[in-house]
Design a protein around this motif. Structure first.
Motif, PDB file in Angstrom:
ATOM      1  N   ASP A  19       0.606 -16.842 -35.322  1.00  0.00           N
ATOM      2  CA  ASP A  19       0.828 -18.086 -34.580  1.00  0.00           C
ATOM      3  C   ASP A  19      -0.333 -18.413 -33.639  1.00  0.00           C
ATOM      4  OD1 ASP A  19       1.258 -16.102 -32.667  1.00  0.00           O
ATOM      5  OD2 ASP A  19       2.912 -17.159 -31.709  1.00  0.00           O
ATOM      6  N   LYS A  20      -1.407 -17.639 -33.699  1.00  0.00           N
ATOM      7  CA  LYS A  20      -2.582 -17.866 -32.847  1.00  0.00           C
ATOM      8  C   LYS A  20      -3.699 -18.530 -33.648  1.00  0.00           C
ATOM      9  CE  LYS A  20      -1.128 -15.405 -29.207  1.00  0.00           C
ATOM     10  NZ  LYS A  20      -1.199 -15.720 -27.816  1.00  0.00           N
ATOM     11  N   ILE A  21      -4.490 -19.329 -32.941  1.00  0.00           N
ATOM     12  CA  ILE A  21      -5.664 -19.945 -33.532  1.00  0.00           C
ATOM     13  C   ILE A  21      -6.867 -19.622 -32.647  1.00  0.00           C
ATOM     14  CG2 ILE A  21      -4.553 -21.767 -34.845  1.00  0.00           C
ATOM     15  CD1 ILE A  21      -4.736 -23.618 -32.535  1.00  0.00           C
ATOM     16  N   LEU A  22      -8.028 -19.488 -33.277  1.00  0.00           N
ATOM     17  CA  LEU A  22      -9.238 -19.142 -32.540  1.00  0.00           C
ATOM     18  C   LEU A  22      -9.870 -20.419 -31.982  1.00  0.00           C
ATOM     19  CD1 LEU A  22     -11.012 -16.773 -31.703  1.00  0.00           C
ATOM     20  CD2 LEU A  22     -12.356 -17.153 -33.792  1.00  0.00           C
ATOM     21  N   VAL A  23     -10.070 -20.431 -30.673  1.00  0.00           N
ATOM     22  CA  VAL A  23     -10.554 -21.610 -29.966  1.00  0.00           C
ATOM     23  C   VAL A  23     -11.893 -21.292 -29.307  1.00  0.00           C
ATOM     24  CG1 VAL A  23     -10.018 -23.223 -28.114  1.00  0.00           C
ATOM     25  CG2 VAL A  23      -8.193 -22.366 -29.565  1.00  0.00           C
ATOM     26  N   LEU A  24     -12.809 -22.240 -29.401  1.00  0.00           N
ATOM     27  CA  LEU A  24     -14.137 -22.113 -28.804  1.00  0.00           C
ATOM     28  C   LEU A  24     -14.213 -22.992 -27.562  1.00  0.00           C
ATOM     29  CD1 LEU A  24     -17.183 -21.276 -28.960  1.00  0.00           C
ATOM     30  CD2 LEU A  24     -17.506 -23.306 -30.403  1.00  0.00           C
ATOM     31  N   ASP A  25     -14.589 -22.402 -26.423  1.00  0.00           N
ATOM     32  CA  ASP A  25     -14.846 -23.162 -25.199  1.00  0.00           C
ATOM     33  C   ASP A  25     -16.350 -23.414 -25.154  1.00  0.00           C
ATOM     34  OD1 ASP A  25     -14.809 -24.419 -22.773  1.00  0.00           O
ATOM     35  OD2 ASP A  25     -14.020 -22.714 -21.646  1.00  0.00           O
ATOM     36  N   ARG A  26     -16.739 -24.601 -25.561  1.00  0.00           N
ATOM     37  CA  ARG A  26     -18.156 -24.930 -25.770  1.00  0.00           C
ATOM     38  C   ARG A  26     -18.948 -25.015 -24.465  1.00  0.00           C
ATOM     39  NH1 ARG A  26     -20.001 -27.226 -30.311  1.00  0.00           N
ATOM     40  NH2 ARG A  26     -21.193 -28.724 -29.101  1.00  0.00           N
ATOM     41  N   ASN A  27     -20.167 -24.458 -24.514  1.00  0.00           N
ATOM     42  CA  ASN A  27     -21.118 -24.543 -23.397  1.00  0.00           C
ATOM     43  C   ASN A  27     -21.894 -25.852 -23.410  1.00  0.00           C
ATOM     44  OD1 ASN A  27     -20.498 -21.872 -22.894  1.00  0.00           O
ATOM     45  ND2 ASN A  27     -22.292 -21.079 -23.916  1.00  0.00           N
ATOM     46  N   ASP A  28     -21.867 -26.553 -24.511  1.00  0.00           N
ATOM     47  CA  ASP A  28     -22.695 -27.733 -24.740  1.00  0.00           C
ATOM     48  C   ASP A  28     -22.436 -28.821 -23.697  1.00  0.00           C
ATOM     49  OD1 ASP A  28     -24.023 -29.959 -25.722  1.00  0.00           O
ATOM     50  OD2 ASP A  28     -23.370 -29.654 -27.780  1.00  0.00           O
ATOM     51  N   PRO A  29     -23.466 -29.230 -22.934  1.00  0.00           N
ATOM     52  CA  PRO A  29     -23.257 -30.271 -21.926  1.00  0.00           C
ATOM     53  C   PRO A  29     -22.943 -31.643 -22.545  1.00  0.00           C
ATOM     54  CG  PRO A  29     -25.576 -29.684 -22.060  1.00  0.00           C
ATOM     55  CD  PRO A  29     -24.836 -28.725 -22.943  1.00  0.00           C
ATOM     56  N   VAL A  30     -23.303 -31.851 -23.808  1.00  0.00           N
ATOM     57  CA  VAL A  30     -23.035 -33.121 -24.471  1.00  0.00           C
ATOM     58  C   VAL A  30     -21.579 -33.216 -24.929  1.00  0.00           C
ATOM     59  CG1 VAL A  30     -23.645 -34.587 -26.452  1.00  0.00           C
ATOM     60  CG2 VAL A  30     -25.431 -33.340 -25.224  1.00  0.00           C
ATOM     61  N   TRP A  31     -21.015 -32.092 -25.377  1.00  0.00           N
ATOM     62  CA  TRP A  31     -19.632 -32.082 -25.863  1.00  0.00           C
ATOM     63  C   TRP A  31     -18.949 -30.792 -25.409  1.00  0.00           C
ATOM     64  CZ3 TRP A  31     -16.800 -30.671 -30.767  1.00  0.00           C
ATOM     65  CH2 TRP A  31     -15.657 -31.462 -30.946  1.00  0.00           C
ATOM     66  N   PRO A  32     -18.658 -30.642 -24.108  1.00  0.00           N
ATOM     67  CA  PRO A  32     -18.022 -29.426 -23.593  1.00  0.00           C
ATOM     68  C   PRO A  32     -16.512 -29.453 -23.797  1.00  0.00           C
ATOM     69  CG  PRO A  32     -18.398 -30.942 -21.795  1.00  0.00           C
ATOM     70  CD  PRO A  32     -18.973 -31.592 -23.037  1.00  0.00           C
ATOM     71  N   GLY A  33     -15.900 -28.295 -23.638  1.00  0.00           N
ATOM     72  CA  GLY A  33     -14.448 -28.192 -23.718  1.00  0.00           C
ATOM     73  C   GLY A  33     -14.008 -27.394 -24.924  1.00  0.00           C
ATOM     74  N   LEU A  34     -12.699 -27.289 -25.088  1.00  0.00           N
ATOM     75  CA  LEU A  34     -12.141 -26.501 -26.186  1.00  0.00           C
ATOM     76  C   LEU A  34     -12.168 -27.269 -27.494  1.00  0.00           C
ATOM     77  CD1 LEU A  34      -8.999 -24.830 -24.574  1.00  0.00           C
ATOM     78  CD2 LEU A  34     -11.301 -23.901 -24.810  1.00  0.00           C
ATOM     79  N   THR A  35     -12.506 -26.552 -28.536  1.00  0.00           N
ATOM     80  CA  THR A  35     -12.553 -27.088 -29.893  1.00  0.00           C
ATOM     81  C   THR A  35     -12.467 -25.904 -30.849  1.00  0.00           C
ATOM     82  OG1 THR A  35     -13.798 -28.534 -31.378  1.00  0.00           O
ATOM     83  CG2 THR A  35     -15.082 -27.120 -29.953  1.00  0.00           C
ATOM     84  N   PHE A  36     -12.691 -26.138 -32.124  1.00  0.00           N
ATOM     85  CA  PHE A  36     -12.762 -25.062 -33.110  1.00  0.00           C
ATOM     86  C   PHE A  36     -14.233 -24.832 -33.461  1.00  0.00           C
ATOM     87  CE2 PHE A  36      -8.468 -26.859 -34.580  1.00  0.00           C
ATOM     88  CZ  PHE A  36      -7.775 -26.065 -33.690  1.00  0.00           C
ATOM     89  N   PRO A  37     -14.589 -23.632 -33.881  1.00  0.00           N
ATOM     90  CA  PRO A  37     -15.983 -23.366 -34.234  1.00  0.00           C
ATOM     91  C   PRO A  37     -16.411 -24.113 -35.493  1.00  0.00           C
ATOM     92  CG  PRO A  37     -14.598 -21.435 -34.634  1.00  0.00           C
ATOM     93  CD  PRO A  37     -13.730 -22.461 -33.992  1.00  0.00           C
ATOM     94  N   GLY A  38     -17.707 -24.290 -35.618  1.00  0.00           N
ATOM     95  CA  GLY A  38     -18.286 -24.956 -36.778  1.00  0.00           C
ATOM     96  C   GLY A  38     -19.726 -25.314 -36.503  1.00  0.00           C
ATOM     97  N   GLY A  39     -20.316 -26.097 -37.382  1.00  0.00           N
ATOM     98  CA  GLY A  39     -21.718 -26.467 -37.197  1.00  0.00           C
ATOM     99  C   GLY A  39     -22.233 -27.344 -38.317  1.00  0.00           C
ATOM    100  N   HIS A  40     -23.538 -27.366 -38.481  1.00  0.00           N
ATOM    101  CA  HIS A  40     -24.201 -28.251 -39.436  1.00  0.00           C
ATOM    102  C   HIS A  40     -24.282 -27.659 -40.844  1.00  0.00           C
ATOM    103  CE1 HIS A  40     -25.390 -30.218 -35.723  1.00  0.00           C
ATOM    104  NE2 HIS A  40     -25.628 -31.277 -36.465  1.00  0.00           N
ATOM    105  N   VAL A  41     -24.248 -28.552 -41.814  1.00  0.00           N
ATOM    106  CA  VAL A  41     -24.483 -28.202 -43.212  1.00  0.00           C
ATOM    107  C   VAL A  41     -25.993 -28.236 -43.418  1.00  0.00           C
ATOM    108  CG1 VAL A  41     -24.075 -28.853 -45.617  1.00  0.00           C
ATOM    109  CG2 VAL A  41     -22.288 -29.270 -43.894  1.00  0.00           C
ATOM    110  N   GLU A  42     -26.547 -27.154 -43.956  1.00  0.00           N
ATOM    111  CA  GLU A  42     -27.984 -27.074 -44.212  1.00  0.00           C
ATOM    112  C   GLU A  42     -28.321 -27.760 -45.540  1.00  0.00           C
ATOM    113  OE1 GLU A  42     -30.068 -25.899 -42.009  1.00  0.00           O
ATOM    114  OE2 GLU A  42     -28.557 -25.118 -40.643  1.00  0.00           O
ATOM    115  N   PRO A  43     -29.584 -28.194 -45.706  1.00  0.00           N
ATOM    116  CA  PRO A  43     -29.983 -28.804 -46.983  1.00  0.00           C
ATOM    117  C   PRO A  43     -29.691 -27.867 -48.164  1.00  0.00           C
ATOM    118  CG  PRO A  43     -31.691 -29.133 -45.339  1.00  0.00           C
ATOM    119  CD  PRO A  43     -30.682 -28.182 -44.737  1.00  0.00           C
TER     120      PRO A  43
END
Length: 146
Positions: A19-43
């Motif tokens: 019943d738990k989900i992994l949450v990321l507390d982002r350091n990013d000043p552009v988009w801070p706060g809780l979210t889920f992890p992820g990132g960019h798709v490389e070429p």
């Protein structure tokens, strides 16, 4: 009508452990706060491979068989389309370890909703939790779920 456009491709994954989900507390000043992890798709990288790689980089976990559940799209400050492919994974190996992206915490859905979320992330959550919703469209004129 032009049939091609510049698009940024990214991913985000909700990792479930009971019943738990992994949450990321982002350091990013552009988009801070809780979210889920992820990132960019490389070429030349598949969407599936990109989410597996990004989760490994940001959490230390190796996920298997992530399930595509939907997408978010919006236009960035340059008026270019930005796509986020949403995944859910409940099969993984390894030990959670934070990265430069921020701290990681296991929470219930209810606990997550009581914290400061990243901007507009509350509008993304139905795509992860409601099987009848598969898209979040945000373009300055509208903020709709489909």
């Amino acid at each position: 009508m032009k049939r091609t456009e510049t698009v940024t491709l990214t991913n985000m994954c909700m990792i479930k452990n009971g019943d738990k989900i992994l949450v990321l507390d982002r350091n990013d000043p552009v988009w801070p706060g809780l979210t889920f992890p992820g990132g960019h798709v490389e070429p030349h990288e598949s969407f599936n491979d990109s989410v597996v790689r990004e989760i490994k980089e940001e959490t230390g976990l190796t996920i298997s068989h992530p399930q595509f559940v939907g997408a978010k799209q919006f236009y960035d400050k340059n008026h270019e389309r930005y796509l986020v492919f949403f995944y859910v994974a409940d099969k993984f190996k390894g030990t959670v370890k934070a990265s430069d992206e921020g701290t990681l915490t296991w929470m219930t859905k209810e606990e997550l909703q009581q914290h400061k979320l990243a901007y507009n992330f509350d509008h993304d959550l139905p795509v992860f939790f409601d099987p009848n919703v598969s898209e979040h469209m945000l373009d300055g004129k509208r903020d709709e779920l489909f």
